[in-house]
Design a protein around this motif. Structure first.
Motif, short mmCIF file in Angstrom:
data_model
loop_
_atom_site.label_atom_id
_atom_site.label_comp_id
_atom_site.label_asym_id
_atom_site.label_seq_id
_atom_site.Cartn_x
_atom_site.Cartn_y
_atom_site.Cartn_z
N ASN A 196 0.82 -1.22 0.00
CA ASN A 196 0.00 0.00 0.00
C ASN A 196 0.85 1.27 0.00
O ASN A 196 0.32 2.36 0.14
CB ASN A 196 -0.94 0.01 1.21
CG ASN A 196 -0.17 -0.02 2.52
OD1 ASN A 196 1.04 -0.22 2.54
ND2 ASN A 196 -0.87 0.18 3.63
N ILE A 197 2.16 1.14 -0.16
CA ILE A 197 3.00 2.34 -0.21
C ILE A 197 2.92 2.95 -1.61
O ILE A 197 2.60 2.26 -2.58
CB ILE A 197 4.47 2.05 0.18
CG1 ILE A 197 5.16 1.17 -0.85
CG2 ILE A 197 4.54 1.42 1.55
CD1 ILE A 197 6.63 0.99 -0.60
N LYS A 198 3.23 4.23 -1.72
CA LYS A 198 3.06 4.98 -2.95
C LYS A 198 4.35 5.04 -3.77
O LYS A 198 5.45 5.04 -3.22
CB LYS A 198 2.59 6.40 -2.66
CG LYS A 198 1.32 6.48 -1.81
CD LYS A 198 0.15 5.76 -2.47
CE LYS A 198 -1.10 5.85 -1.62
NZ LYS A 198 -2.23 5.11 -2.24
N CYS A 199 4.16 5.11 -5.08
CA CYS A 199 5.30 5.33 -5.98
C CYS A 199 5.56 6.83 -6.05
O CYS A 199 4.69 7.60 -6.45
CB CYS A 199 4.99 4.78 -7.37
SG CYS A 199 6.32 5.05 -8.57
N ILE A 200 6.74 7.24 -5.66
CA ILE A 200 7.06 8.66 -5.62
C ILE A 200 7.71 9.15 -6.91
O ILE A 200 7.74 10.35 -7.19
CB ILE A 200 7.97 8.97 -4.41
CG1 ILE A 200 7.95 10.46 -4.10
CG2 ILE A 200 9.38 8.46 -4.62
CD1 ILE A 200 8.61 10.82 -2.80
#
Length: 471
Positions: free
Chosen positions: A224-228
């Motif tokens: 659930n982490i975001k692509c920065i």
């Protein structure tokens, strides 16, 4: 991390992206063309060799004739043809030839215990024309069996068709050469096609079951982490004699796309850290060779270009590389910092008009746990925060070592480098599960991202990570 989401990959419905599958297929061919060529050559050689080694010449003798049935009229016999007879003939002729009775009578006529050949017949649809043939390894045997079959068939068929009479159209002759002699062109063609088919099947299966990270959707299914940021792959023109050992945004040969994505990553991190009053960023990856040190260096250079004062720390004590990339000699490392009693600033090597600091050297530690777990390290990092706007820490790959997990409690943001199509999703999933998001921002960056056909659609290559990112 959301543990439930991290474990749901196997439960997701399997979807096949045909464009991605084709892209994977072509990439495998491009990367492993030598192995694929070897497979084609091996299959080709095996087929052609097997064909010629196992070749057994066969001779064929055949005869074409018409069949007419008899009729009695005023005590005289005549032979005639009718459509009913033709239909009955097409149904019964092959059956009679395959019957055990016909075979026994034929063998008795030949005076043999077994038949050295294969007998077959074909009838022309809606006619009384028949082509009978015999195939044998001996041309004399083929002709002998065919003549015997012509002799005994009328006697056998008498029970089904009544009296019959054959009218020979093409006389049987002795075969002068085998009919199945392989030709070089045909054999090589089939062997080549067989090799290409098997190679395509192997490549297709590899592409179908490939589980490495290539899309945002794949990453969303395991975390659930975001692509920065999505950092494109850097390529240099063929006419350039020598490619640079280190990719840098300061190099004019590096593409605008690369520089812009590094800059975008820096701006997002800066906004997040300012909002949370943080300064320390840790860069890690799953395995080696994913470009985390290059990302660390370029992120540092991007911060410098915006007027920030940055400290770059090489905490990858097992395989340090930043000192070589920066061409720094006689510098202090993290080991010196944690064992020091002097002012921490004395262990920083300054460059770029004293706007950039560096801690790291080429000294290798096989077991750096004592350094990374030192209680003094957190205090030293806190002291260094007073001198720098941002601190970037490059660590060992967390999919191999535990170093990054030990250091995560000292940082405010974690940037996880995922090299495009390099590591399996399962390995990435397992490595990410070791990080805690409490009081720190965790994100990932797609490195060496290769733009595919799907990426030209809205919400992909550039816009994709904007959509999922909230500052």
């Amino acid at each position: 991390m959301d543990q439930e989401k991290l474990m749901n990959t196997e439960n997701d419905e399997i979807e096949i992206d045909l464009v991605l599958l084709l892209s994977d297929f072509l990439k495998i061919v491009r990367v492993h063309w030598k192995i694929i060529t070897l497979i084609v050559l091996l299959v080709f050689s095996a087929y052609t060799g097997y064909t010629y080694v196992t070749y057994s010449p066969l001779y064929r003798s055949e005869v074409t004739f018409t069949v007419e049935t008899s009729n009695s009229d005023n005590g005289s016999y005549g032979f005639y043809y009718s459509t009913d007879t033709a239909d009955q003939l097409s149904k019964t002729f092959p059956y009679i030839l395959e019957s055990s009775y016909f075979r026994s009578v034929l063998l008795q006529n030949l005076g043999e215990d077994s038949l050295n050949g294969t007998l077959s017949a074909q009838t022309v649809s809606e006619s009384n024309m028949v082509t009978m043939s015999v195939e044998s390894s001996d041309p004399n045997e083929a002709l002998k069996i065919l003549n015997a079959a012509l002799e005994v068939y009328p006697e056998i068929s008498h029970f089904v068709l009544g009296e019959t009479q054959f009218h020979i159209i093409n006389e049987p002759v002795l075969a002068s050469s085998p009919y199945n002699k392989p030709t070089i062109l045909k054999t090589c063609g089939i062997g080549l096609l067989a090799g290409l088919f098997i190679a395509c099947v192997i490549v297709g299966l590899l592409a179908l079951f490939k589980k490495s990270a290539r899309t945002l959707d794949q990453m969303n299914r395991i975390t659930n982490i975001k692509c920065i940021s999505m950092i494109p792959k850097v390529t240099f023109k063929a006419r350039q004699k020598r490619s640079p050992e280190t990719i840098s945004i300061l190099d004019r040969r590096v593409s605008f796309d690369y520089k812009e994505n590094i800059r975008s990553m820096q701006i997002r991190l800066e906004r997040l850290l300012e909002k949370n009053h943080g300064k320390v960023i840790m860069i890690t990856s799953t395995v080696a060779s994913e470009g985390k040190s290059t990302i660390s260096l370029n992120l540092c250079q991007s911060f410098l270009s915006s007027g920030k004062k940055v400290l770059l720390i090489d905490a990858d004590l097992r395989k340090p590389s930043l000192a070589s990339m920066l061409n720094v000699k006689n510098s202090y490392g993290l080991n010196d910092l944690v064992n020091s009693s002097d002012n921490v600033i004395n262990y920083v090597t300054f460059m770029a008009n004293d706007q950039m600091g560096f801690i790291g050297n080429k000294q290798v530690f096989k077991n750096p746990v004592q350094v990374l777990s030192s209680v003094k390290l957190e205090d030293q990092i806190d002291l260094l925060k007073e001198f720098f706007d941002y601190i970037i820490i490059d660590t060992s790959p967390c999919g191999i070592f535990q170093d990054a997990y030990q250091l995560q409690y000292l940082v405010d943001a974690i940037v996880y480098v995922v090299k495009y199509d390099f590591v399996s999703l399962q390995k990435i999933q397992e490595s990410l599960s070791g990080f805690q998001q409490e009081n720190r921002f965790v994100s990932y960056v797609f490195n060496e991202y290769i733009q595919s056909l799907n990426d030209y659609g809205y919400g992909k290559y550039r816009h994709g990570y904007y959509k999922g990112y909230k500052s």
